[in-house]
Design an enzyme around this catalytic site. Structure first.
Site, mmCIF file in Angstrom:
data_model
loop_
_atom_site.group_PDB
_atom_site.id
_atom_site.type_symbol
_atom_site.label_atom_id
_atom_site.label_comp_id
_atom_site.label_asym_id
_atom_site.label_seq_id
_atom_site.Cartn_x
_atom_site.Cartn_y
_atom_site.Cartn_z
ATOM 1 N N ALA A 192 13.185 2.321 -10.757
ATOM 2 C CA ALA A 192 13.925 1.080 -10.959
ATOM 3 C C ALA A 192 13.544 0.079 -9.871
ATOM 4 O O ALA A 192 13.434 0.438 -8.696
ATOM 5 C CB ALA A 192 15.423 1.373 -10.917
ATOM 6 N N GLN B 196 11.936 4.672 -20.615
ATOM 7 C CA GLN B 196 13.083 5.517 -20.281
ATOM 8 C C GLN B 196 14.391 4.800 -20.553
ATOM 9 O O GLN B 196 14.563 3.644 -20.161
ATOM 10 C CB GLN B 196 13.027 5.926 -18.807
ATOM 11 C CG GLN B 196 14.100 6.929 -18.443
ATOM 12 C CD GLN B 196 14.139 7.260 -16.968
ATOM 13 O OE1 GLN B 196 14.541 6.451 -16.150
ATOM 14 N NE2 GLN B 196 13.701 8.468 -16.614
ATOM 15 N N CYS C 214 19.454 10.095 -12.709
ATOM 16 C CA CYS C 214 19.858 9.036 -11.775
ATOM 17 C C CYS C 214 21.125 9.438 -11.034
ATOM 18 O O CYS C 214 22.144 9.753 -11.649
ATOM 19 C CB CYS C 214 20.073 7.714 -12.519
ATOM 20 S SG CYS C 214 20.491 6.391 -11.362
ATOM 21 N N LYS D 174 14.076 13.514 -18.233
ATOM 22 C CA LYS D 174 13.830 13.655 -16.795
ATOM 23 C C LYS D 174 15.152 13.997 -16.128
ATOM 24 O O LYS D 174 16.159 13.325 -16.355
ATOM 25 C CB LYS D 174 13.252 12.360 -16.236
ATOM 26 C CG LYS D 174 12.904 12.447 -14.765
ATOM 27 C CD LYS D 174 11.927 11.349 -14.390
ATOM 28 C CE LYS D 174 11.582 11.368 -12.916
ATOM 29 N NZ LYS D 174 12.672 10.879 -12.071
ATOM 30 N N ARG E 142 7.142 7.575 -4.914
ATOM 31 C CA ARG E 142 7.129 6.764 -3.684
ATOM 32 C C ARG E 142 5.750 6.676 -3.044
ATOM 33 O O ARG E 142 5.408 5.650 -2.465
ATOM 34 C CB ARG E 142 8.164 7.335 -2.704
ATOM 35 C CG ARG E 142 9.595 7.066 -3.150
ATOM 36 C CD ARG E 142 10.591 7.871 -2.376
ATOM 37 N NE ARG E 142 10.430 9.299 -2.655
ATOM 38 C CZ ARG E 142 11.086 10.266 -2.037
ATOM 39 N NH1 ARG E 142 11.946 9.946 -1.092
ATOM 40 N NH2 ARG E 142 10.885 11.524 -2.359
HETATM 41 C C1 LIG Z 1 13.146 3.170 -5.845
HETATM 42 C C2 LIG Z 1 13.254 4.329 -6.785
HETATM 43 C C3 LIG Z 1 13.695 4.086 -8.085
HETATM 44 C C4 LIG Z 1 13.772 5.159 -8.986
HETATM 45 N N1 LIG Z 1 14.152 4.891 -10.277
HETATM 46 C C5 LIG Z 1 14.116 5.886 -11.195
HETATM 47 C C6 LIG Z 1 14.368 5.615 -12.572
HETATM 48 O O1 LIG Z 1 14.586 4.469 -12.992
HETATM 49 N N2 LIG Z 1 14.332 6.676 -13.426
HETATM 50 C C7 LIG Z 1 14.062 7.955 -13.022
HETATM 51 O O2 LIG Z 1 14.049 8.875 -13.832
HETATM 52 N N3 LIG Z 1 13.803 8.226 -11.726
HETATM 53 C C8 LIG Z 1 13.804 7.234 -10.822
HETATM 54 N N4 LIG Z 1 13.477 7.499 -9.521
HETATM 55 C C9 LIG Z 1 13.072 8.881 -9.145
HETATM 56 C C10 LIG Z 1 11.547 9.034 -9.216
HETATM 57 O O3 LIG Z 1 11.083 8.878 -10.543
HETATM 58 C C11 LIG Z 1 11.099 10.412 -8.674
HETATM 59 O O4 LIG Z 1 11.609 11.443 -9.485
HETATM 60 C C12 LIG Z 1 11.563 10.645 -7.233
HETATM 61 O O5 LIG Z 1 11.344 9.488 -6.444
HETATM 62 C C13 LIG Z 1 10.851 11.826 -6.592
HETATM 63 O O6 LIG Z 1 9.463 11.648 -6.604
HETATM 64 P P1 LIG Z 1 8.608 11.089 -5.329
HETATM 65 O O7 LIG Z 1 8.904 12.003 -4.180
HETATM 66 O O8 LIG Z 1 7.194 11.174 -5.822
HETATM 67 O O9 LIG Z 1 9.072 9.699 -5.055
HETATM 68 C C14 LIG Z 1 13.425 6.476 -8.588
HETATM 69 C C15 LIG Z 1 12.996 6.684 -7.280
HETATM 70 C C16 LIG Z 1 12.899 5.647 -6.384
HETATM 71 C C17 LIG Z 1 12.400 5.922 -4.998
#
Ligand SMILES: Cc1cc2nc3c(=O)[nH]c(=O)nc-3n(C[C@H](O)[C@H](O)[C@H](O)COP(=O)(O)O)c2cc1C
Length: 352
Positions: free
Chosen positions: A26, A78, A108, A147, A233
């Site tokens: 997001a 999504q 979320c 997810k 990230r």
């Molecule tokens: C800023 C931000 C926004 C996110 N928004 C969503 C989202 O809209 N939908 C979702 O399923 N996960 C969302 N996530 C989770 C990520 O998709 C991911 O599962 C999580 O960051 C772990 O992965 P990473 O360590 O590679 O960041 C968000 C994560 C971050 C950091």
């Protein structure tokens, strides 16, 4: 034998060319981010979560999230919500918008979302969660993916009970971010749960959480049996991490960094309009120019500049060679045959 990240895989009939998925985020996963992700090796990209209530109310900004460009397929859009009927209607609109996969958010952890019964809170209500998936799967011809987090409470293993039920209800793929909702982003992702989930279901599982390098991606794929890794990230302001994971990485030059940032800025302005893009982009300056790439005062200065034009001028002054790279990027941009909102069914606007 390391898993070949370039090996295609499928979610039902959707072929995904690599085992790298760009995470939905997001406030981040705009079209420019998704298309960049594809250019740097992601086989599947996802929209950020789109509110089903926003779709129902025909909220203009929400409908904007349903824009799909021709060069971002395969793409998952999504949706989040808790009412099976509303989710089903949203899924039909996602299909009409041209997405390849409907993804459902059961992950979320943010209060604003969980207090409405959506997001990760559905992991505490497996019956409703299964009804949501069944209603969505029934409503669309597209494959449905879900997810989720490991559960809401710390140490929860609920994903292992809920996941197979969601597959029974019609989910064609599951993505697991094995942190609890309570953890938010603290601690670490426990991918031993991902391995357990893989052993329990006969659909592809995607591993999400703390994957930012090729070594980590290979290790997670090998130890979990997941079909793909999802990266979030680590790709913020750093598409080169995706290339590195795909085995094609090299450290970007200053010109490349500035050119990618400027290209991203221009694309985002086209997508969101200048007023919205100006605020939206500020966090990206730090993400691109950080990691020791540019001095801190330079990043701070960019954030204070009032217009995008000034940001462009300042960036190009700092790395004049970026001009040439930027021109190349613009030239390579395919003629994009966007599915614009006006070509969606009239019902999207609530008639007339
Ligand atoms: C800023 C931000 C926004 C996110 N928004 C969503 C989202 O809209 N939908 C979702 O399923 N996960 C969302 N996530 C989770 C990520 O998709 C991911 O599962 C999580 O960051 C772990 O992965 P990473 O360590 O590679 O960041 C968000 C994560 C971050 C950091």
């Amino acid at each position: 034998m390391p898993v070949d990240l370039n090996e295609p895989w499928t979610i039902r009939d959707v072929e995904i060319p690599t085992r790298l998925v760009l995470a939905p985020m997001a406030g981040v996963s705009v079209q420019a981010f998704r298309r960049q992700g594809r250019r740097f090796g992601a086989g599947l990209v996802c929209s950020e979560m789109v509110s089903v209530a926003g779709i129902q109310h025909r909220n203009e900004r929400t409908l904007g999230y349903l824009r799909v460009a021709a060069d971002e397929h395969p793409l998952a859009i999504q949706i989040f919500g808790s009412d099976p009927h509303a989710m089903a209607e949203a899924a039909r609109m996602v299909e009409a918008a041209g997405a390849d996969i409907v993804d459902i958010n059961f992950g979320c952890p943010v209060k604003k979302v969980t207090k409405t019964g959506a997001g990760a809170s559905l992991l505490d209500e497996p019956d409703r969660a299964a009804r949501v998936v069944a209603a969505v799967a029934e409503a669309t011809r597209l494959p449905v993916s879900v997810k989720m987090r490991r559960g809401t409470a710390n140490g929860s293993r609920d994903c292992l009970a809920v996941g197979p039920r969601l597959v029974e209800a019609g989910a064609a793929s599951l993505t697991l971010h094995p942190r609890s909702a309570k953890q938010m982003y603290t601690g670490s992702a426990d991918h031993s749960l991902t391995a357990e989930l893989v052993s329990l279901v006969d659909v592809p599982v995607v591993a999400s959480g703390d994957i930012g390098s090729r070594a980590r991606a290979q290790a997670v794929l090998a130890t979990t049996g997941a079909s793909a890794v999802m990266v979030g990230r680590a790709a913020q302001g750093n598409p080169w991490a995706l290339a590195e994971i795909m085995g094609a990485g090299s450290e970007p030059s200053r010109a490349e960094i500035v050119a990618e940032l400027l290209f991203f800025v221009r694309e985002t302005v086209r997508e969101l309009g200048e007023t919205r893009a100006t605020g939206f982009l500020k966090k990206f300056y730090g993400w691109y120019l950080g990691r020791g790439r540019f001095p801190k005062p330079f990043k701070q200065e960019l954030v204070t500049l009032p217009t995008i034009d000034e940001v462009e001028t300042r960036l190009l002054a700092a790395a004049p060679e970026a001009h040439e790279v930027l021109e190349r990027l613009e030239a390579e941009l395919p003629d994009v045959d966007e599915v614009l909102l006006d070509s969606l069914p009239i019902s999207l606007y609530g008639g007339g």
